[in-house]
Design a protein around this motif. Structure first.
Motif, PDB file in Angstrom:
ATOM      1  N   GLU A 253      48.957  34.123   7.361  1.00 34.14           N
ATOM      2  CA  GLU A 253      47.662  34.713   7.017  1.00 34.14           C
ATOM      3  C   GLU A 253      46.556  33.654   7.019  1.00 34.14           C
ATOM      4  O   GLU A 253      45.424  33.934   7.420  1.00 34.14           O
ATOM      5  N   VAL A 254      46.892  32.434   6.586  1.00 31.72           N
ATOM      6  CA  VAL A 254      45.929  31.334   6.670  1.00 31.72           C
ATOM      7  C   VAL A 254      45.546  31.088   8.128  1.00 31.72           C
ATOM      8  O   VAL A 254      44.361  30.952   8.470  1.00 31.72           O
ATOM      9  N   LYS A 255      46.542  31.042   8.980  1.00 32.15           N
ATOM     10  CA  LYS A 255      46.294  30.827  10.412  1.00 32.15           C
ATOM     11  C   LYS A 255      45.362  31.900  10.968  1.00 32.15           C
ATOM     12  O   LYS A 255      44.376  31.582  11.665  1.00 32.15           O
ATOM     13  N   ASN A 256      45.650  33.152  10.668  1.00 35.04           N
ATOM     14  CA  ASN A 256      44.838  34.254  11.193  1.00 35.04           C
ATOM     15  C   ASN A 256      43.393  34.171  10.697  1.00 35.04           C
ATOM     16  O   ASN A 256      42.449  34.446  11.452  1.00 35.04           O
ATOM     17  N   LEU A 257      43.215  33.801   9.428  1.00 36.31           N
ATOM     18  CA  LEU A 257      41.858  33.660   8.892  1.00 36.31           C
ATOM     19  C   LEU A 257      41.111  32.529   9.582  1.00 36.31           C
ATOM     20  O   LEU A 257      39.933  32.664   9.930  1.00 36.31           O
ATOM     21  N   LEU A 258      41.789  31.428   9.785  1.00 35.71           N
ATOM     22  CA  LEU A 258      41.160  30.288  10.462  1.00 35.71           C
ATOM     23  C   LEU A 258      40.656  30.659  11.855  1.00 35.71           C
ATOM     24  O   LEU A 258      39.603  30.193  12.295  1.00 35.71           O
ATOM     25  N   LEU A 259      41.403  31.509  12.528  1.00 38.31           N
ATOM     26  CA  LEU A 259      41.087  31.832  13.914  1.00 38.31           C
ATOM     27  C   LEU A 259      40.105  32.990  14.059  1.00 38.31           C
ATOM     28  O   LEU A 259      39.583  33.219  15.149  1.00 38.31           O
ATOM     29  N   THR A 260      39.839  33.718  12.968  1.00 40.15           N
ATOM     30  CA  THR A 260      39.015  34.931  13.111  1.00 40.15           C
ATOM     31  C   THR A 260      37.753  34.962  12.240  1.00 40.15           C
ATOM     32  O   THR A 260      36.794  35.656  12.587  1.00 40.15           O
ATOM     33  N   ILE A 261      37.725  34.237  11.124  1.00 39.74           N
ATOM     34  CA  ILE A 261      36.612  34.372  10.183  1.00 39.74           C
ATOM     35  C   ILE A 261      35.483  33.399  10.520  1.00 39.74           C
ATOM     36  O   ILE A 261      35.716  32.218  10.763  1.00 39.74           O
ATOM     37  N   LYS A 262      34.261  33.930  10.514  1.00 44.82           N
ATOM     38  CA  LYS A 262      33.072  33.111  10.763  1.00 44.82           C
ATOM     39  C   LYS A 262      32.117  33.217   9.575  1.00 44.82           C
ATOM     40  O   LYS A 262      31.884  34.306   9.043  1.00 44.82           O
ATOM     41  N   LYS A 263      31.568  32.102   9.200  1.00 38.99           N
ATOM     42  CA  LYS A 263      30.701  32.069   8.023  1.00 38.99           C
ATOM     43  C   LYS A 263      29.459  32.944   8.209  1.00 38.99           C
ATOM     44  O   LYS A 263      29.073  33.686   7.297  1.00 38.99           O
ATOM     45  N   ASN A 264      28.857  32.890   9.380  1.00 39.20           N
ATOM     46  CA  ASN A 264      27.616  33.644   9.600  1.00 39.20           C
ATOM     47  C   ASN A 264      27.812  35.149   9.550  1.00 39.20           C
ATOM     48  O   ASN A 264      26.848  35.894   9.372  1.00 39.20           O
ATOM     49  N   ASP A 265      29.044  35.603   9.706  1.00 39.85           N
ATOM     50  CA  ASP A 265      29.318  37.038   9.628  1.00 39.85           C
ATOM     51  C   ASP A 265      29.498  37.512   8.190  1.00 39.85           C
ATOM     52  O   ASP A 265      29.669  38.718   7.957  1.00 39.85           O
ATOM     53  N   ASN A 266      29.485  36.578   7.247  1.00 42.85           N
ATOM     54  CA  ASN A 266      29.828  36.921   5.862  1.00 42.85           C
ATOM     55  C   ASN A 266      28.805  36.417   4.857  1.00 42.85           C
ATOM     56  O   ASN A 266      29.150  36.067   3.728  1.00 42.85           O
ATOM     57  N   LEU A 267      27.547  36.416   5.265  1.00 48.02           N
ATOM     58  CA  LEU A 267      26.494  35.894   4.394  1.00 48.02           C
ATOM     59  C   LEU A 267      26.306  36.749   3.142  1.00 48.02           C
ATOM     60  O   LEU A 267      25.914  36.228   2.092  1.00 48.02           O
ATOM     61  N   GLN A 268      26.616  38.054   3.240  1.00 43.99           N
ATOM     62  CA  GLN A 268      26.465  38.909   2.054  1.00 43.99           C
ATOM     63  C   GLN A 268      27.508  38.570   0.996  1.00 43.99           C
ATOM     64  O   GLN A 268      27.214  38.580  -0.209  1.00 43.99           O
ATOM     65  N   PHE A 269      28.738  38.275   1.425  1.00 48.11           N
ATOM     66  CA  PHE A 269      29.767  37.820   0.487  1.00 48.11           C
ATOM     67  C   PHE A 269      29.285  36.582  -0.271  1.00 48.11           C
ATOM     68  O   PHE A 269      29.422  36.476  -1.492  1.00 48.11           O
ATOM     69  N   ILE A 270      28.728  35.650   0.493  1.00 40.14           N
ATOM     70  CA  ILE A 270      28.266  34.384  -0.087  1.00 40.14           C
ATOM     71  C   ILE A 270      27.160  34.644  -1.109  1.00 40.14           C
ATOM     72  O   ILE A 270      27.175  34.098  -2.212  1.00 40.14           O
ATOM     73  N   GLN A 271      26.218  35.512  -0.764  1.00 39.26           N
ATOM     74  CA  GLN A 271      25.106  35.817  -1.658  1.00 39.26           C
ATOM     75  C   GLN A 271      25.597  36.554  -2.909  1.00 39.26           C
ATOM     76  O   GLN A 271      25.129  36.276  -4.026  1.00 39.26           O
ATOM     77  N   ASN A 272      26.531  37.474  -2.743  1.00 41.16           N
ATOM     78  CA  ASN A 272      27.060  38.208  -3.897  1.00 41.16           C
ATOM     79  C   ASN A 272      27.731  37.262  -4.895  1.00 41.16           C
ATOM     80  O   ASN A 272      27.563  37.396  -6.115  1.00 41.16           O
TER      81      ASN A 272
END
Length: 368
Positions: free
Chosen positions: A316-335
């Motif tokens: 699951e760590v591997k899959n997250l590393l290969l698929t998650i991008k910070k710019n796609d999740n700015l609302q998570f960061i703000q929340n």
């Protein structure tokens, strides 16, 4: 009020979460007009008698000589000293090595104990040590006048196991609003082109799980591993990953400005902690606007809720590393950042502790 803080290696913080809290809270109490004493290890880096108005009491701490057993001697020395100080309140941070001396605590002060996490579940401990910690937890729960839980999960646990009420007061963090990209040069990384994980080198913090996922992913993005690695487990991990250039063991970093900037400019921030209450480094990552990928457990979910990603194994760590991008999740960061501002900020946390102290003193005076 005349207040003592026991159970830490001392202030200013050079070690961990309780030390950070002790530093912030003790200074806050002084600013509110109270007389505050914090117990420090005799070999603490700070050797002055006061710190920003807080009185420092150095006590002999032979942990460097005897290992964990030395903590019991240090706590004994602190408690014996507290008997001659005429305190109104003694705040104990944790119970691991001080609860066996509960019968030596002075009778006059109100004893308030922050129960920390469920220590006996930590996998680094052998079965006999785990059994002792369960015993120590029970002693602290039944001998303290008041208990504090820093997570709702711990509060529920104490009520169920010991039929004891506790006051829920979370840990805190300062919102980070002043990034400085030039600090990255000292660590040879570039903005949003590195990942990081920060933890003590203990099995239940799942450093190995995260780093196994990094290896599986073949991702060349550097990952900074921050924490004291000069331990048996640290040597094991350094040896295991010595051929993987993306994995950089940075050692412990205590400069909060540097840590905040590293978290702020990271691409992905892994949080592997799986045991305990409200973890300080998780809140600080939220306060630094990091995108958080956390170990899948109720403690972490209780803090970041749906505003992050979760993993339970290296795949699951591997899959997250290969698929998650910070710019796609700015609302998570703000929340998460807004949760720090509104719920987990230090002014609110310090105020809740002071309010508890005042309530306990009032009850003591009225006999209720």
């Amino acid at each position: 009020m005349k207040i003592a803080i026991l159970g830490t290696r001392g202030i200013p913080n050079y070690y961990g979460g309780f030390e950070q809290f002790a530093e912030f809270f003790s200074v806050y109490l002084v600013q509110k007009g109270h007389e505050v004493y914090c117990y420090n290890s005799h070999n603490h880096k700070f050797q002055e008698k006061t710190f920003q108005g807080v009185n420092i009491i150095h006590q002999h701490d032979p942990e460097y000589k005897y290992g964990t057993f030395g903590q019991f001697i240090y706590d004994y020395n602190c408690i014996i000293d507290s008997r001659k100080r005429d305190f109104d309140i003694i705040l104990q941070l944790g119970y691991t090595s001080n609860s066996i001396w509960f019968f030596l605590l002075p009778q006059k002060p109100i004893i308030i104990t922050n129960m920390d996490g469920i220590e006996w579940k930590r996998s680094k401990y052998s079965r006999p040590v785990q059994q002792f910690l369960r015993f120590a937890e029970r002693l602290a729960a039944i001998s303290s006048d008041y208990l504090v839980s820093d997570s709702l999960g711990i509060q529920t646990f104490l009520k169920k196991r010991y039929k004891k009420d506790s006051t829920y007061i979370a840990y805190g963090a300062h919102p980070f609003t002043n990034p400085n990209e030039t600090i990255l040069e000292q660590y040879q990384v570039e903005k949003e082109n590195f990942n990081m994980i920060m933890a003590r080198f203990e099995p239940e913090n799942n450093l190995e799980m995260v780093l196994d996922g990094v290896v599986k992913s073949n991702d060349s993005t550097p990952i900074l591993v921050i924490g004291n690695h000069t331990t048996k487990y640290g040597e094991y991990l350094k040896n295991k990953y010595k051929n993987h250039n993306a994995i950089r063991f940075m050692g412990a970093i205590y400069n909060l400005e540097h840590l905040n900037n590293l978290r702020y400019f990271s691409k992905l921030y892994f949080h592997g902690h799986s045991v305990g209450g409200t973890n300080p480094s998780l809140l600080e990552a939220m306060a630094s606007k990091a995108l958080i990928l956390a170990h899948n457990n109720n403690f972490n979910k209780g803090i970041i809720k749906q505003n992050g990603y979760y993993f339970a194994n290296p795949e699951e760590v591997k899959n997250l590393l290969l698929t998650i991008k910070k710019n796609d999740n700015l609302q998570f960061i703000q929340n998460n950042f807004e949760a720090i501002v509104n719920e987990f900020n230090w002014d609110k946390i310090n105020g809740e502790y002071l309010s508890l102290f005042e309530q306990c003193m009032a009850r003591s005076k009225t006999g209720k």
